[in-house]
Design a protein around this motif. Sequence first.
Motif, PDB file in Angstrom:
ATOM      1  N   CYS A   1       1.160   2.487  -3.292  1.00 34.48           N
ATOM      2  CA  CYS A   1       0.112   2.593  -4.418  1.00 34.48           C
ATOM      3  C   CYS A   1      -0.192   3.915  -4.754  1.00 34.48           C
ATOM      4  O   CYS A   1      -0.728   4.670  -4.042  1.00 34.48           O
ATOM      5  CB  CYS A   1      -1.048   1.959  -3.498  1.00 34.48           C
ATOM      6  SG  CYS A   1      -2.659   1.651  -4.498  1.00 34.48           S
TER       7      CYS A   1
ATOM      8  N   CYS B   1      -9.270   3.005  -3.605  1.00 33.54           N
ATOM      9  CA  CYS B   1      -8.765   1.740  -3.324  1.00 33.54           C
ATOM     10  C   CYS B   1      -9.611   0.594  -3.687  1.00 33.54           C
ATOM     11  O   CYS B   1     -10.840   0.682  -3.857  1.00 33.54           O
ATOM     12  CB  CYS B   1      -8.675   1.695  -1.590  1.00 33.54           C
ATOM     13  SG  CYS B   1      -7.958   0.230  -0.995  1.00 33.54           S
ATOM     14  N   LEU B   2      -8.951  -0.405  -4.068  1.00 34.62           N
ATOM     15  CA  LEU B   2      -9.787  -1.569  -4.679  1.00 34.62           C
ATOM     16  C   LEU B   2     -10.835  -2.163  -3.613  1.00 34.62           C
ATOM     17  O   LEU B   2     -11.718  -2.674  -3.973  1.00 34.62           O
ATOM     18  CB  LEU B   2      -8.786  -2.700  -4.826  1.00 34.62           C
ATOM     19  CG  LEU B   2      -9.257  -4.085  -5.555  1.00 34.62           C
ATOM     20  CD1 LEU B   2      -9.997  -4.083  -6.641  1.00 34.62           C
ATOM     21  CD2 LEU B   2      -8.014  -4.926  -5.699  1.00 34.62           C
TER      22      LEU B   2
ATOM     23  N   SER C   1      -4.687  -3.214   2.518  1.00 34.18           N
ATOM     24  CA  SER C   1      -4.207  -4.775   2.394  1.00 34.18           C
ATOM     25  C   SER C   1      -3.149  -4.660   3.945  1.00 34.18           C
ATOM     26  O   SER C   1      -2.874  -5.646   4.176  1.00 34.18           O
ATOM     27  CB  SER C   1      -3.220  -4.717   1.269  1.00 34.18           C
ATOM     28  OG  SER C   1      -4.166  -5.268   0.241  1.00 34.18           O
TER      29      SER C   1
ATOM     30  N   CYS D   1       0.979  -1.295  -0.016  1.00 34.12           N
ATOM     31  CA  CYS D   1      -0.056   0.083   0.014  1.00 34.12           C
ATOM     32  C   CYS D   1       0.804   1.189  -0.012  1.00 34.12           C
ATOM     33  O   CYS D   1       0.520   2.417  -0.571  1.00 34.12           O
ATOM     34  CB  CYS D   1      -1.013  -0.080   1.242  1.00 34.12           C
ATOM     35  SG  CYS D   1      -2.199  -1.298   1.239  1.00 34.12           S
TER      36      CYS D   1
END
Length: 334
Positions: free
Chosen positions: A263, A277-278, A315, A260
């Motif tokens: 990211c 964010c996913l 994550s 992260c």
Amino acid sequence: MTGPRDLLGRRLRDVRVSVTDRCNFRCPYCMPREVFGEAHRFLPKSEILSFEEIARVVAVMCDLGVRKVRLTGGEPLLRRELRQLVRRLAGIAALEDLAMTTNGLLLAASAQALKDAGLHRVTVSLDALDDPLFRRLSGTDRPVDHVLEGIGAACCAGLPVKINCVIQRGVNEDQILPLAEWCREEGHTLRFIEYMDVGNHNRWHTASVVPAAEIRARLEDVYPLEAVDAAVRGEVARRYRYPDGAGEVGFVTSISEPFCRDCHRARLTADGKLVTCLFAENGADVRAFLRSGGSDDELRNFVAKVWSRRDDRYSELRAATQPRRKIEMSYVGG
Ligand code: SF4
């Protein structure tokens, strides 16, 4: 122009653009048939961003530092005249990388047109070469050969191809070596992705994750591997090469070694939500902003403000995070 930083100091560098929430797969991983069956209501056309709207948002994001765009879905090749969008995006001078992730089923018929329109490369999701297993994992009765034909057509068109494979414990572990061997022979870069808790329906459990280190060890039992330095900071996959010159393999360690902190990715959903964010629960409504007549300067400020408030690191915090309703992967584009 120097773009915004989020609360953890990360810049906005790439964006995934979902062009449709529809898919011709019903894979249990992200679109199980019992949820996305006949009764499911997909987005009506009026709610989906037009190509003009998408290109406008991407151009503004490029002003803020984006250099890479990946088209996703659902299945992006289900969006009619997708090459027209590719042509528009390819015309944005600041954009350095224009890619697409597809399940490959419709690729044979469209690869050359997409290449001619300016697409740089494709990633094909392929979790099994074994045909019965492929059909089970994709939730279709289409043979894996159709995907392989699409991959072949992309290569013939001059599009570099990467293969993404999600390995699940007890489901397709036996595909690790066949996929690696096939990619070595065909000259494709293969990336193994740890099974993730995307969306709300894939019944994810830590026991179903095969850690990247284990996948790598299984490969190394047969093929030695050498680590390759990341080409750019924040590269998602850990890269390795085969010393015999048969190409590369990568590992996306979202579960075992979250990344992260590096990211730099935003996501734009088919109906114009800007998601940071996913694993987000929702996104900022870019479509409402676009359709209310805001200027490009205002749009730039809107996107910059969303990014600068971002502190996502799902994550890294997964184990300590309470279960919550996440955006579906078919909607947010992986
Ligand atoms: S969990 Fe969210 S913040 Fe972390 S790498 Fe994935 S998308 Fe980025």
